[in-house]
Design a protein around this motif. Structure first.
Motif: not given
Length: 254
Positions: A1-5, A14-16
């Protein structure tokens, strides 16, 4: 998970998932091949004899001339480009040309192959006895005094027929002592006799025969066949009183 919201930097999840993790979920069926090691999915072609389906760079392909058929009596080949269907013919064994002397094979309205019409023949026999009131024979050459005729028909409705006849004439005469007389066909004298004795000869006769070709008769047509009984060269009071006619006809439609 990325970002501050925040609106400017929202959370991103994201999922790989590696291919190896989902290969166990795939399986092959009829017409499909699946390689679990490489993960490649492809068409599965049957290995049975007669299968003409092939794989081309742009997909599956069935050649339009590759369909095979099952042949029976009179036919050979499978229908493939290398084995076309054809008539199972023999070798022409004659000195003449098959192109000019070979017969015809045609397709009937029932869809069956048909050969040329069968040969047909006909044999007929006719006879008649006729009597006359003691006719004195002329001194001239033989001449027709009566005619016998019959009608014959070509038994084939397809082919012309060769008409042949065997004809017989038998004229009965009475020859007083020293008399003579001749008989025959039409104007052809075939028998002559003279009585060199001192008594009357009765029932004098000789049966003459001719075999003639009457030409060709069209399919199904009829024709009158006739011939004449002749008498002549009479002398000494010779006369005839009876005639037997016999006619045999042969018709050959080959």
């Amino acid at each position: 998970m990325s970002g501050s919201g925040s609106a400017a930097n929202p959370y991103v999840v994201s999922s790989d998932v590696p291919c190896a993790d989902v290969r166990d979920c795939l399986s092959a069926g009829p017409g499909i091949a699946f390689d679990t090691v490489t993960g490649q999915i492809s068409a599965r072609l049957s290995g049975q004899a007669g299968n003409n389906l092939v794989t081309r760079p742009d997909g599956l392909f069935v050649p339009t001339t590759a369909g095979t058929v099952s042949t029976g009596c009179g036919l050979t080949g499978s229908g493939a480009a290398s084995s076309p269907v054809r008539a199972n013919t023999g070798t022409w064994p004659y000195a003449c040309s098959v192109d000019t002397e070979g017969t015809v094979i045609a397709c009937g309205t029932d869809g069956r192959l048909r050969g040329e019409p069968r040969a047909v023949s006909s044999f007929l026999a006719f006879s008649e006895e006729r009597t006359y009131p003691d006719v004195v024979m002329t001194t001239a050459s033989v001449a027709v005094f009566d005619t016998y005729s019959v009608t014959v028909t070509n038994p084939s409705t397809c082919r012309p027929a060769l008409v042949m006849t065997e004809q017989e004439v038998d004229v009965w005469m009475v020859l007083p002592a020293g008399a003579g007389g001749a008989t025959g066909f039409d104007g052809d004298e075939t028998f002559y006799i003279r009585n060199t004795g001192t008594s009357t000869m009765t029932s004098v006769h000789s049966q003459a025969t001719k075999f003639l070709s009457r030409g060709m008769l069209a399919p199904g047509a009829s024709v009158a066949v006739s011939f004449g009984a002749a008498a002549g060269r009479g002398s000494g009071g010779a006369y005839y009183y009876r005639c037997n006619f016999i006619l045999r006809t042969f018709l050959l439609a080959l």
